[in-house]
Structure formats: structure tokens, C-alpha cells
Design a protein around this motif. Structure first.
Motif, PDB file in Angstrom:
ATOM      1  N   GLN A   1       0.821  -1.204   0.000  1.00  0.00           N
ATOM      2  CA  GLN A   1       0.000   0.000   0.000  1.00  0.00           C
ATOM      3  C   GLN A   1       0.860   1.260   0.000  1.00  0.00           C
ATOM      4  OE1 GLN A   1      -2.531  -0.765   3.471  1.00  0.00           O
ATOM      5  NE2 GLN A   1      -4.230  -1.144   2.080  1.00  0.00           N
ATOM      6  N   GLY A   2       1.949   1.247   0.778  1.00  0.00           N
ATOM      7  CA  GLY A   2       2.830   2.406   0.832  1.00  0.00           C
ATOM      8  C   GLY A   2       3.443   2.732  -0.514  1.00  0.00           C
ATOM      9  N   PHE A   3       3.922   1.721  -1.211  1.00  0.00           N
ATOM     10  CA  PHE A   3       4.481   1.967  -2.533  1.00  0.00           C
ATOM     11  C   PHE A   3       3.388   2.347  -3.528  1.00  0.00           C
ATOM     12  CE2 PHE A   3       8.368  -0.475  -1.209  1.00  0.00           C
ATOM     13  CZ  PHE A   3       9.277   0.557  -1.450  1.00  0.00           C
ATOM     14  N   ALA A   4       2.194   1.800  -3.345  1.00  0.00           N
ATOM     15  CA  ALA A   4       1.097   2.142  -4.243  1.00  0.00           C
ATOM     16  C   ALA A   4       0.715   3.619  -4.137  1.00  0.00           C
ATOM     17  CB  ALA A   4      -0.125   1.265  -3.948  1.00  0.00           C
ATOM     18  N   VAL A   5       0.883   4.229  -2.952  1.00  0.00           N
ATOM     19  CA  VAL A   5       0.598   5.658  -2.817  1.00  0.00           C
ATOM     20  C   VAL A   5       1.839   6.506  -3.066  1.00  0.00           C
ATOM     21  CG1 VAL A   5      -1.349   5.267  -1.257  1.00  0.00           C
ATOM     22  CG2 VAL A   5       0.936   5.694  -0.298  1.00  0.00           C
ATOM     23  N   GLY A   6       2.948   5.880  -3.460  1.00  0.00           N
ATOM     24  CA  GLY A   6       4.076   6.643  -3.984  1.00  0.00           C
ATOM     25  C   GLY A   6       5.293   6.803  -3.110  1.00  0.00           C
ATOM     26  N   MET A   7       5.346   6.158  -1.928  1.00  0.00           N
ATOM     27  CA  MET A   7       6.542   6.353  -1.098  1.00  0.00           C
ATOM     28  C   MET A   7       7.789   5.882  -1.851  1.00  0.00           C
ATOM     29  SD  MET A   7       6.220   3.422   1.864  1.00  0.00           S
ATOM     30  CE  MET A   7       6.478   1.678   1.505  1.00  0.00           C
ATOM     31  N   HIS A   8       8.912   6.488  -1.524  1.00  0.00           N
ATOM     32  CA  HIS A   8      10.156   6.197  -2.236  1.00  0.00           C
ATOM     33  C   HIS A   8      10.892   4.987  -1.677  1.00  0.00           C
ATOM     34  CE1 HIS A   8       9.572  10.675  -2.782  1.00  0.00           C
ATOM     35  NE2 HIS A   8       9.533  10.217  -4.001  1.00  0.00           N
ATOM     36  N   ALA A   9      10.687   4.703  -0.417  1.00  0.00           N
ATOM     37  CA  ALA A   9      11.343   3.557   0.222  1.00  0.00           C
ATOM     38  C   ALA A   9      10.548   3.176   1.461  1.00  0.00           C
ATOM     39  CB  ALA A   9      12.794   3.889   0.596  1.00  0.00           C
ATOM     40  N   ALA A  10      10.826   1.977   1.959  1.00  0.00           N
ATOM     41  CA  ALA A  10      10.160   1.478   3.168  1.00  0.00           C
ATOM     42  C   ALA A  10      11.170   1.336   4.294  1.00  0.00           C
ATOM     43  CB  ALA A  10       9.501   0.127   2.886  1.00  0.00           C
ATOM     44  N   LEU A  11      10.704   1.561   5.513  1.00  0.00           N
ATOM     45  CA  LEU A  11      11.492   1.296   6.713  1.00  0.00           C
ATOM     46  C   LEU A  11      10.911   0.065   7.385  1.00  0.00           C
ATOM     47  CD1 LEU A  11      13.704   2.488   8.753  1.00  0.00           C
ATOM     48  CD2 LEU A  11      11.725   3.330  10.032  1.00  0.00           C
ATOM     49  N   HIS A  12      11.781  -0.903   7.715  1.00  0.00           N
ATOM     50  CA  HIS A  12      11.293  -2.140   8.326  1.00  0.00           C
ATOM     51  C   HIS A  12      12.083  -2.502   9.569  1.00  0.00           C
ATOM     52  CE1 HIS A  12       8.094  -3.643   5.786  1.00  0.00           C
ATOM     53  NE2 HIS A  12       8.743  -3.127   4.761  1.00  0.00           N
ATOM     54  N   ILE A  13      11.347  -2.659  10.649  1.00  0.00           N
ATOM     55  CA  ILE A  13      11.895  -3.124  11.908  1.00  0.00           C
ATOM     56  C   ILE A  13      11.784  -4.650  11.950  1.00  0.00           C
ATOM     57  CG2 ILE A  13       9.748  -3.116  13.261  1.00  0.00           C
ATOM     58  CD1 ILE A  13      11.415  -1.407  15.330  1.00  0.00           C
ATOM     59  N   ASN A  14      12.553  -5.290  12.823  1.00  0.00           N
ATOM     60  CA  ASN A  14      12.420  -6.741  12.959  1.00  0.00           C
ATOM     61  C   ASN A  14      11.190  -7.076  13.804  1.00  0.00           C
ATOM     62  OD1 ASN A  14      14.311  -5.550  15.007  1.00  0.00           O
ATOM     63  ND2 ASN A  14      13.941  -7.508  15.996  1.00  0.00           N
ATOM     64  N   PRO A  15      10.634  -8.267  13.647  1.00  0.00           N
ATOM     65  CA  PRO A  15       9.449  -8.635  14.428  1.00  0.00           C
ATOM     66  C   PRO A  15       9.714  -8.518  15.931  1.00  0.00           C
ATOM     67  CG  PRO A  15       9.763 -10.184  12.639  1.00  0.00           C
ATOM     68  CD  PRO A  15      10.989  -9.306  12.664  1.00  0.00           C
ATOM     69  N   TYR A  16       8.904  -7.720  16.598  1.00  0.00           N
ATOM     70  CA  TYR A  16       9.073  -7.444  18.021  1.00  0.00           C
ATOM     71  C   TYR A  16       8.118  -8.294  18.852  1.00  0.00           C
ATOM     72  CZ  TYR A  16       5.314  -4.443  16.380  1.00  0.00           C
ATOM     73  OH  TYR A  16       4.187  -3.979  15.759  1.00  0.00           O
ATOM     74  N   TYR A  17       8.333  -8.318  20.128  1.00  0.00           N
ATOM     75  CA  TYR A  17       7.530  -9.042  21.121  1.00  0.00           C
ATOM     76  C   TYR A  17       7.607 -10.550  20.909  1.00  0.00           C
ATOM     77  CZ  TYR A  17       3.747 -10.785  24.006  1.00  0.00           C
ATOM     78  OH  TYR A  17       3.025 -11.490  24.919  1.00  0.00           O
ATOM     79  N   GLY A  18       7.018 -11.061  19.834  1.00  0.00           N
ATOM     80  CA  GLY A  18       7.076 -12.496  19.585  1.00  0.00           C
ATOM     81  C   GLY A  18       8.478 -12.966  19.232  1.00  0.00           C
ATOM     82  N   LYS A  19       9.248 -12.091  18.584  1.00  0.00           N
ATOM     83  CA  LYS A  19      10.619 -12.371  18.148  1.00  0.00           C
ATOM     84  C   LYS A  19      10.653 -13.618  17.263  1.00  0.00           C
ATOM     85  CE  LYS A  19      12.551 -12.201  22.354  1.00  0.00           C
ATOM     86  NZ  LYS A  19      13.633 -12.003  23.381  1.00  0.00           N
ATOM     87  N   THR A  20      11.828 -13.977  16.787  1.00  0.00           N
ATOM     88  CA  THR A  20      11.927 -15.157  15.931  1.00  0.00           C
ATOM     89  C   THR A  20      13.380 -15.612  15.877  1.00  0.00           C
ATOM     90  OG1 THR A  20      11.357 -16.100  13.769  1.00  0.00           O
ATOM     91  CG2 THR A  20      12.205 -13.853  13.765  1.00  0.00           C
ATOM     92  N   SER A  21      13.652 -16.620  15.053  1.00  0.00           N
ATOM     93  CA  SER A  21      15.004 -17.161  14.907  1.00  0.00           C
ATOM     94  C   SER A  21      15.785 -16.359  13.867  1.00  0.00           C
ATOM     95  CB  SER A  21      14.922 -18.624  14.456  1.00  0.00           C
ATOM     96  OG  SER A  21      14.299 -18.696  13.172  1.00  0.00           O
ATOM     97  N   ILE A  22      17.075 -16.655  13.743  1.00  0.00           N
ATOM     98  CA  ILE A  22      17.899 -16.016  12.723  1.00  0.00           C
ATOM     99  C   ILE A  22      17.318 -16.292  11.339  1.00  0.00           C
ATOM    100  CG2 ILE A  22      20.167 -16.020  11.601  1.00  0.00           C
ATOM    101  CD1 ILE A  22      20.156 -14.594  14.270  1.00  0.00           C
ATOM    102  N   GLN A  23      16.951 -17.554  11.087  1.00  0.00           N
ATOM    103  CA  GLN A  23      16.378 -17.900   9.793  1.00  0.00           C
ATOM    104  C   GLN A  23      15.055 -17.164   9.575  1.00  0.00           C
ATOM    105  OE1 GLN A  23      17.506 -20.101  12.055  1.00  0.00           O
ATOM    106  NE2 GLN A  23      19.382 -20.760  10.984  1.00  0.00           N
ATOM    107  N   GLY A  24      14.284 -17.013  10.668  1.00  0.00           N
ATOM    108  CA  GLY A  24      13.018 -16.297  10.561  1.00  0.00           C
ATOM    109  C   GLY A  24      13.216 -14.820  10.246  1.00  0.00           C
ATOM    110  N   LEU A  25      14.249 -14.203  10.851  1.00  0.00           N
ATOM    111  CA  LEU A  25      14.552 -12.804  10.561  1.00  0.00           C
ATOM    112  C   LEU A  25      14.891 -12.619   9.085  1.00  0.00           C
ATOM    113  CD1 LEU A  25      16.792 -11.721  13.596  1.00  0.00           C
ATOM    114  CD2 LEU A  25      14.478 -10.931  13.095  1.00  0.00           C
ATOM    115  N   ILE A  26      15.750 -13.470   8.564  1.00  0.00           N
ATOM    116  CA  ILE A  26      16.154 -13.356   7.162  1.00  0.00           C
ATOM    117  C   ILE A  26      14.954 -13.531   6.245  1.00  0.00           C
ATOM    118  CG2 ILE A  26      17.556 -14.407   5.332  1.00  0.00           C
ATOM    119  CD1 ILE A  26      19.604 -15.115   7.558  1.00  0.00           C
TER     120      ILE A  26
END
Length: 362
Positions: free
Chosen positions: A151-176
């Protein structure tokens, strides 16, 4: 069989034939030649051809001063877009090259997704030709992050900012796997701030992601040694800590900073990032930076902008203004740095407790 019965029988047969033909058509899966070739793709990003070719990853990698822009509110808790637009104009005039919309500072976690995408679209529509718009579309749910990024790119943003999954967290493989999924749509900044997410994004994850052509870089909050480790390998990195950003830029190879302080003093932050090593200026702005983070961001920033008269003194809970003695301290800091270096035109003032509006339903 009489004539009426014959006509009824023919009509019934015709309806049965039509229904049979429609049912047969519904069973046929129509697809273009391209779709037939691409069926192995489980996820086809919705980003348009035009947006893909308007901003490149290298355009994002070149940004040195990116402001994590504040979201101001009306007394009922809705967005104050007039105040927001004034803040944006001040950032552009002060030399910021990009903004993070709906990040931690912009209180994206207190927004509905409708509010979030609307604000990204509004920023692109009004300011996208003058400044790069990076939308925070991250989530601890990969599916939600993918959808918001589309949706963000559809409305024209130039780039996305992404944090890693918080609270539930995950494994190294899950992060990648999580970041690989959200980076399909376009230029992406990965944001590492373990103090908020409860989980570090360690170098092996970033090294694995570095081969993805959509990785614009990393906003890193784990210190300048971590930053140097990435920049030595050619990974573009921005400091996520204002008090370390000068040294990160000039001594550890950081491209620049994603800054909270630049909401208040964009011109001075521009000087720190563009005009070479300047320990005198670094030390001069340090008291302001320390003051801003006495309580978790964006509490200090919200209080400061209200006292500068740039935004209404409205807080969405759970954020709450800094105590009175800290509000007095801010006025002193402004006078020492010079009011002319801060955004806005009004004289700084100490607000009283009853000047603030605290909104619990929004």
C-alpha cells in the motif's frame, strides 16, 4: 404435448444450457501468458512500474540527513495536517533530504493502518518532489508488513522502513525470511533498535540480506563499532543515535543519520552531516540531544515542539508531557543554542500542566 407445454420445455432446456455454459466458464482459470509463466511466484508485489523507476536504491543510499518526522494532533486526537505541513516545510528549508513517516518518532504504532497509509500518501503528494519519503510499514507480522508495504508503494513512497518482528521475536532464519519477504517491493531500510524490539538484528542477518538489491541500508542503534563493521563491507548505514551521529559520520563511515533532533534544529544537524568534522558544534548540541531522550522518544520532542509553538500541546496516550522542571530546562537550552536555530517563529515558553491535552481515545 400441447403448445404451452412445448414452449415451457424449450425455455427450461435453454436455461439449463446457459447455466451449464456459465458453470463451465467459471471452471476455466483465465490467465495471461505472463501469469502462466510466473505461477511459481507465491507473492507478486503490487508496486507499479512507474514507482519502481522513479526512485532507485542508490537514490536512497545517498541521503545524509533523514528526519524521523513528528505527527502533530488536533485537540480531538486526529492528525493536524496544517501543522504537519509546516513541519515538513521547515525540514525542507533546513536541508533534510528525507523523512521517515510514521516511525517511532511519528508514533506510527499509535496509528491505524488507514491513518498510516493516508499520511504517507499525503506526504508524497505534497512534498515528494522535494524530499524523499520513507514510509514505516514494518510490523511484527510478516503478512501485515507485506500488505502495508504494498500500500505504501502504491501511494508513492520512495522507500520502506522495516523493523524486525518485536515481542514475539523469531530465529535467525526467521529474521532473514521476514526481511526477504518485505524487501520484494522496493528500496528498503532495515531498522535495528533492540531496546524497543527486544531482539538484536545481528551482523550475520545483515550480511545475508546485503545480497538483496533492494536493501538500501541499515538504520543502526547498536553503536559506532557495529556501524564500522557494516561500512567496511560496503553496507550503507545510518546512525540511529543522535548523540553518536557526528562521530559515526566522520569517523566510522556512516552515510548519515536518521534523526529525531533535526525536527528541532534541522540546519545545525545539516551542518553536522555535510560540513565535515566539527567537534565544537557536536558538543554544543549535545545537551539538547541528552534532554530529548531523558524519557523514551517521542515524549521530549512532543514537549519541545509544543513549547516552541510549532504544534498544539496534544498527546496521544500512552505518551505524557515531560515534568515541569524539564520544561523549564528546555527553555534554558533554547536560549543557549539560540532561538534562531530552532524551528518556528514564536518565543519559547514554559507550558503549564493544564496547557496540555491528553487524548486516550483516538
Amino acid at each position: 404435448m400441447d403448445m404451452a407445454s412445448l414452449l415451457l420445455a424449450n425455455q427450461t432446456f435453454g436455461m439449463q444450457q446457459a447455466y451449464s455454459n456459465q458453470a463451465s466458464k467459471r471452471c476455466i482459470r483465465w490467465r495471461t501468458v505472463t501469469a502462466a509463466i510466473s505461477l511459481e511466484n507465491n507473492h507478486l508485489p503490487m508496486r507499479s512500474f512507474e514507482v519502481k523507476h522513479r526512485t532507485t536504491v542508490d537514490d536512497i543510499r545517498a541521503l545524509r540527513l533523514i528526519t524521523a518526522i513528528k505527527t502533530p494532533y488536533l485537540p480531538d486526537g486526529r492528525f493536524d495536517l496544517e501543522a504537519y505541513d509546516r513541519l515538513m516545510h521547515m525540514q525542507i528549508a533546513g536541508g533534510a533530504e528525507g523523512v521517515i513517516v510514521g516511525g517511532t518518532t511519528g508514533e506510527g504504532h499509535l496509528m491505524s493502518w488507514d491513518e498510516h497509509i493516508m499520511l504517507i500518501g499525503h506526504t508524497v503528494n505534497c512534498f515528494g518532489s522535494k524530499i524523499k519519503v520513507i514510509g514505516n510499514t514494518g510490523s511484527n507480522s510478516t503478512g501485515e508488513a507485506v500488505h502495508a508495504t504494498e500500500q505504501g508503494f502504491a501511494v508513492g513512497m520512495h522507500a520502506a522502513l522495516h523493523i524486525n518482528p518485536y515481542y514475539g521475536k523469531t530465529s535467525i532464519q526467521g529474521l532473514i525470511a521476514h526481511f526477504d519477504a518485505v524487501m520484494l517491493m522496493g528500496p528498503t531500510v532495515v531498522y535495528n533498535v533492540p531496546s524497543r524490539t527486544g531482539q538484536d538484528i545481528p551482523p550475520p542477518v545483515i550480511n545475508a540480506l546485503a545480497i538483496n538489491p533492494n536493501l538500501a541500508g541499515v538504520k543502526e542503534c547498536m553503536g559506532n563499532e557495529r556501524i564500522k563493521g557494516y561500512t567496511d563491507k560496503g553496507v550503507v548505514t545510518w546512525s540511529g543515535n543522535d548523540d553518536e551521529c557526528h562521530d559515526a559520520r566522520w569517523m566510522y563511515g556512516a552515510t548519515g543519520v536518521i534523526s529525531v533532533t533535526s525536527n528541532l534544529i534541522p540546519g545545525l544537524m545539516h551542518s553536522l552531516m555535510f560540513e565535515g568534522e566539527n567537534a565544537v558544534l557536536r558538543d554544543k548540541v549535545m545537551p539538547l540531544m541528552k534532554w530529548l531522550f531523558v524519557e523514551p522518544n517521542p515524549i521530549g520532542l512532543n514537549t519541545a515542539l509544543a513549547q516552541l509553538g510549532v504544534i498544539r500541546p496534544v498527546f496521544r496516550l500512552p505518551y505524557y508531557p515531560l515534568p515541569h522542571e524539564m520544561r523549564i530546562e528546555f527553555v534554558r537550552i533554547v536560549k543557549e543554542l539560540g532561538r534562531e536555530n530552532f524551528v518556528g517563529q514564536r518565543e519559547v515558553e514554559v507550558l503549564n500542566d493544564d496547557d496540555f491535552i491528553i487524548v486516550g481515545r483516538y
